[in-house]
Design a protein around this motif. Structure first.
Motif, PDB file in Angstrom:
ATOM      1  N   ALA A  54      13.059  -7.341  30.116  1.00 34.17           N
ATOM      2  CA  ALA A  54      12.735  -7.260  28.692  1.00 34.17           C
ATOM      3  C   ALA A  54      12.696  -5.802  28.234  1.00 34.17           C
ATOM      4  N   VAL A  55      12.156  -4.931  29.065  1.00 35.35           N
ATOM      5  CA  VAL A  55      12.140  -3.505  28.748  1.00 35.35           C
ATOM      6  C   VAL A  55      13.568  -2.998  28.600  1.00 35.35           C
ATOM      7  N   GLU A  56      14.429  -3.363  29.522  1.00 37.33           N
ATOM      8  CA  GLU A  56      15.831  -2.937  29.453  1.00 37.33           C
ATOM      9  C   GLU A  56      16.502  -3.449  28.187  1.00 37.33           C
ATOM     10  N   ALA A  57      16.262  -4.707  27.830  1.00 37.19           N
ATOM     11  CA  ALA A  57      16.868  -5.279  26.626  1.00 37.19           C
ATOM     12  C   ALA A  57      16.370  -4.566  25.373  1.00 37.19           C
ATOM     13  N   ALA A  58      15.089  -4.210  25.333  1.00 39.68           N
ATOM     14  CA  ALA A  58      14.520  -3.541  24.159  1.00 39.68           C
ATOM     15  C   ALA A  58      15.016  -2.107  24.029  1.00 39.68           C
ATOM     16  N   LEU A  59      15.127  -1.400  25.154  1.00 37.82           N
ATOM     17  CA  LEU A  59      15.468   0.019  25.111  1.00 37.82           C
ATOM     18  C   LEU A  59      16.961   0.317  25.141  1.00 37.82           C
ATOM     19  N   ALA A  60      17.768  -0.613  25.614  1.00 34.46           N
ATOM     20  CA  ALA A  60      19.211  -0.355  25.732  1.00 34.46           C
ATOM     21  C   ALA A  60      19.838   0.158  24.435  1.00 34.46           C
ATOM     22  N   PRO A  61      19.565  -0.443  23.275  1.00 33.90           N
ATOM     23  CA  PRO A  61      20.213   0.040  22.049  1.00 33.90           C
ATOM     24  C   PRO A  61      19.743   1.415  21.581  1.00 33.90           C
ATOM     25  N   VAL A  62      18.582   1.879  22.047  1.00 39.18           N
ATOM     26  CA  VAL A  62      18.047   3.167  21.586  1.00 39.18           C
ATOM     27  C   VAL A  62      17.942   4.199  22.704  1.00 39.18           C
ATOM     28  N   ARG A  63      18.483   3.875  23.870  1.00 39.82           N
ATOM     29  CA  ARG A  63      18.352   4.755  25.037  1.00 39.82           C
ATOM     30  C   ARG A  63      18.865   6.172  24.782  1.00 39.82           C
ATOM     31  N   ASP A  64      19.910   6.323  23.983  1.00 40.17           N
ATOM     32  CA  ASP A  64      20.489   7.647  23.731  1.00 40.17           C
ATOM     33  C   ASP A  64      19.815   8.380  22.575  1.00 40.17           C
ATOM     34  N   PHE A  65      18.780   7.787  21.992  1.00 33.79           N
ATOM     35  CA  PHE A  65      18.132   8.376  20.832  1.00 33.79           C
ATOM     36  C   PHE A  65      16.793   9.005  21.189  1.00 33.79           C
ATOM     37  N   VAL A  66      16.764   9.774  22.259  1.00 30.94           N
ATOM     38  CA  VAL A  66      15.513  10.383  22.707  1.00 30.94           C
ATOM     39  C   VAL A  66      15.128  11.539  21.791  1.00 30.94           C
ATOM     40  N   ALA A  67      16.061  12.422  21.468  1.00 33.46           N
ATOM     41  CA  ALA A  67      15.769  13.568  20.606  1.00 33.46           C
ATOM     42  C   ALA A  67      15.708  13.123  19.153  1.00 33.46           C
TER      43      ALA A  67
END
Length: 83
Positions: A54-67
């Motif tokens: 579930a964590v992976e599914a939630a974060l996958a679309p925003v993983r590259d948006f750290v900054a």
């Protein structure tokens, strides 16, 4: 998850940027500084942690948006606040 859509709250580098950015279904919705009065951000969460998938599914679309700003193609590269 709200009605089958992940809501992800990013904590930004404050006060250089807004305190939070809300993403809904991987898209940035808005930034805000003040949390609602009923949020208590400094207490251990009472809900059990999400399963890894579930964590992976939630974060996958925003993983590259750290900054801050990366979601609109202008990531902050200031070494003081985001470096």
């Amino acid at each position: 998850m709200v009605r089958g859509v992940w809501w992800v709250l990013r904590l930004n580098v404050f006060p250089d940027h807004p305190m939070f950015t809300l993403f809904v279904d991987g898209a940035r919705r808005f930034d805000f500084d003040d949390s609602p009065p009923y949020w208590d951000l400094w207490v251990e969460p009472k809900a059990p942690p999400l399963p890894a998938e579930a964590v992976e599914a939630a974060l996958a679309p925003v993983r590259d948006f750290v900054a801050y700003g990366s979601e609109v193609g202008r990531p902050c590269d200031n070494l003081f606040c985001c470096g």
